[in-house]
Motif scaffolding. Structure first.
Motif, PDB file in Angstrom:
ATOM      1  N   ASN A  93     -13.858  -4.252  -1.053  1.00  9.51           N
ATOM      2  CA  ASN A  93     -12.677  -4.850  -0.559  1.00  9.51           C
ATOM      3  C   ASN A  93     -11.806  -3.675  -0.044  1.00  9.51           C
ATOM      4  OD1 ASN A  93     -13.047  -7.653  -1.478  1.00  9.51           O
ATOM      5  ND2 ASN A  93     -12.904  -6.959  -3.585  1.00  9.51           N
ATOM      6  N   THR A 121     -10.960 -10.011  -0.693  1.00  2.00           N
ATOM      7  CA  THR A 121     -10.219  -9.771   0.303  1.00  2.00           C
ATOM      8  C   THR A 121     -11.268 -10.074   1.501  1.00  2.00           C
ATOM      9  OG1 THR A 121     -11.258  -7.485   0.623  1.00  2.00           O
ATOM     10  CG2 THR A 121      -8.797  -8.061  -0.352  1.00  2.00           C
ATOM     11  N   SER A 122     -12.305 -11.051   1.395  1.00  2.00           N
ATOM     12  CA  SER A 122     -13.284 -11.397   2.285  1.00  2.00           C
ATOM     13  C   SER A 122     -12.265 -12.369   2.959  1.00  2.00           C
ATOM     14  CB  SER A 122     -14.421 -12.115   1.702  1.00  2.00           C
ATOM     15  OG  SER A 122     -13.901 -13.522   1.010  1.00  2.00           O
ATOM     16  N   ALA A 123     -12.723 -12.631   4.311  1.00  5.06           N
ATOM     17  CA  ALA A 123     -11.929 -13.791   5.236  1.00  5.06           C
ATOM     18  C   ALA A 123     -12.198 -15.251   4.701  1.00  5.06           C
ATOM     19  CB  ALA A 123     -12.364 -13.578   6.479  1.00  5.06           C
ATOM     20  N   ASN A 124     -13.371 -15.259   4.056  1.00  5.23           N
ATOM     21  CA  ASN A 124     -13.786 -16.679   3.591  1.00  5.23           C
ATOM     22  C   ASN A 124     -12.909 -16.807   2.430  1.00  5.23           C
ATOM     23  OD1 ASN A 124     -15.325 -19.071   2.996  1.00  5.23           O
ATOM     24  ND2 ASN A 124     -16.098 -18.027   1.186  1.00  5.23           N
ATOM     25  N   HIS A 125     -12.748 -15.912   1.363  1.00  6.21           N
ATOM     26  CA  HIS A 125     -11.904 -16.125   0.060  1.00  6.21           C
ATOM     27  C   HIS A 125     -10.287 -16.419   0.704  1.00  6.21           C
ATOM     28  CE1 HIS A 125     -10.665 -15.161  -4.045  1.00  6.21           C
ATOM     29  NE2 HIS A 125      -9.403 -15.034  -3.322  1.00  6.21           N
ATOM     30  N   ILE A 126      -9.937 -15.731   1.568  1.00  7.17           N
ATOM     31  CA  ILE A 126      -8.581 -15.761   2.090  1.00  7.17           C
ATOM     32  C   ILE A 126      -8.400 -17.121   2.625  1.00  7.17           C
ATOM     33  CG2 ILE A 126      -6.793 -15.014   3.597  1.00  7.17           C
ATOM     34  CD1 ILE A 126      -7.937 -12.105   3.135  1.00  7.17           C
ATOM     35  N   ARG A 127      -9.336 -17.552   3.343  1.00  5.91           N
ATOM     36  CA  ARG A 127      -9.331 -18.981   3.912  1.00  5.91           C
ATOM     37  C   ARG A 127      -9.269 -19.890   2.918  1.00  5.91           C
ATOM     38  NH1 ARG A 127     -12.953 -17.060   7.936  1.00  5.91           N
ATOM     39  NH2 ARG A 127     -14.705 -18.231   6.510  1.00  5.91           N
ATOM     40  N   LYS A 149      -6.539  -7.550   4.396  1.00  8.29           N
ATOM     41  CA  LYS A 149      -6.926  -7.676   5.749  1.00  8.29           C
ATOM     42  C   LYS A 149      -7.985  -8.335   5.679  1.00  8.29           C
ATOM     43  CE  LYS A 149      -8.928  -4.559   9.282  1.00  8.29           C
ATOM     44  NZ  LYS A 149      -9.355  -3.222   9.818  1.00  8.29           N
ATOM     45  N   PRO A 150      -8.431  -9.584   6.160  1.00  7.72           N
ATOM     46  CA  PRO A 150      -9.565 -10.261   5.913  1.00  7.72           C
ATOM     47  C   PRO A 150     -10.550  -9.760   6.466  1.00  7.72           C
ATOM     48  CG  PRO A 150      -7.779 -11.523   7.083  1.00  7.72           C
ATOM     49  CD  PRO A 150      -7.342 -10.120   7.277  1.00  7.72           C
ATOM     50  N   THR A 152     -14.985  -9.492   7.047  1.00  8.19           N
ATOM     51  CA  THR A 152     -16.166 -10.339   7.392  1.00  8.19           C
ATOM     52  C   THR A 152     -17.273  -9.559   7.440  1.00  8.19           C
ATOM     53  OG1 THR A 152     -17.333 -11.736   8.662  1.00  8.19           O
ATOM     54  CG2 THR A 152     -15.747 -10.543   9.883  1.00  8.19           C
TER      55      THR A 152
END
Length: 315
Positions: A93, A121-127, A149-150, A152
């Motif tokens: 992360n 902090t993965s973009a998917n988790h943040i979405r 910061k997202p 991927t």
């Protein structure tokens, strides 16, 4: 004269000690103890004590923001008499530099047994977090932290980023476990396919139906390529704040991934949730109620995890 069949007794009547017998020797690859910025009900040492009292064989400490490996190595040295092996890994992360091969190298050198692709902090988790708003039910830090910061692992064309490849090579070289973290299933396919090409043999997908968005067909295909599917006990256990699914859902997930490729990890340690050991007892009972045999349940809470993480290789 018709003979009336006697009622079939269940395991609670015929073998009430079965749950404790299965829990003894269990391996938890998803324990959230502290210190942590998240509210935890126990420390890493207290997790070791709790596991020892119930006879667990090993627990893997997971923190989304740092590797607990230096702590687990120290506790293993000084509290070996407790009979519990503590393990940990490296979460990729923002706090460890993201897709940072130096963090991977250092963690493995210290004894890390698993590398998590980006989680919180993965973009998917943040979405998912933003889409759910304030109702998002994953644990939150005690204090507000910097906006993540997202992250991927794919470029705009859907190919793995160059920095992912040497990380996969290092995981393969040292024969540690690759976890897909909280990546979306669309990212996980190219990750695991390339990992296999590069010689990674130990792979796990955590809570595939939660945040990951894997379908039953995805789970079948992942299992067929040798990936273990870990389902979180906290999402099925009674009195859990994160009890999102009913027992028939777990039954379907196990059947899709097969007993041989299913791992049940606690994903517990949060304040206000059941103790890790209580989560194990509850979900082991649930599996027995679903009709799984003692041997099958032991595979899902012990044998499979031990094989994946390489515990038996140390004997």
């Amino acid at each position: 004269m018709n003979v009336v069949d006697k009622p079939v007794k269940n395991w609670r009547e015929t073998d009430p000690g079965m749950v404790d017998r299965i829990v003894k020797g269990a391996v938890d690859l998803h324990c959230h103890s502290g210190p942590s910025v998240m509210p935890r009900y126990f420390t890493h040492y207290e997790a070791m004590e709790e596991a020892s009292e119930a006879g667990l064989r090993a627990i893997l400490i997971k923190d989304h923001y740092y590797s607990a490996t230096p702590v687990t190595e120290m506790l293993n040295k000084h509290f070996k008499h407790l009979g519990v092996k503590l393990l940990s890994g490296v979460p990729l992360n923002n706090q460890t530099g993201g897709l940072n091969i130096y963090a991977v190298e250092h963690g493995i050198a210290l004894g890390a047994r698993l590398i998590w692709m980006p989680t919180f902090t993965s973009a998917n988790h943040i979405r998912h977090h933003r889409a759910a708003g304030e109702d998002f039910q994953f644990p939150k830090a005690r204090k507000k932290m910097l906006e993540p910061k997202p992250l991927t692992i794919l470029d705009n064309g859907g190919k793995l980023l160059p920095e992912v490849l040497p990380i996969l090579d290092m995981i393969a070289e040292h024969d540690v476990v690759l976890s897909s973290g909280h990546l979306h299933i669309s990212e996980i396919w190219p990750l695991f396919e390339e990992a296999k090409r590069r010689g990674v043999t130990r792979m796990i997908c955590n809570h595939p139906t939660y945040v990951i968005d894997a379908t039953t067909d995805d789970i079948r295909q992942l299992a067929s390529m040798g990936v273990y599917l870990e389902h979180s006990m906290c999402m099925f256990a009674e009195n859990s704040k994160f009890r999102f699914y009913d027992p028939p859902i777990l039954d379907g997930l196990i059947k899709a991934g097969t007993v041989d490729k299913t791992i049940l990890g606690s994903d517990l340690g949060q304040v206000g949730n059941p103790r890790v050991v209580d989560g194990f007892r509850n979900v082991v009972s649930l599996c027995l109620d679903l009709g799984y045999s003692e041997d099958d349940v032991r595979k899902m809470v012990s044998t499979n995890a031990a094989e994946l993480i390489g515990l038996d290789d140390e004997a």
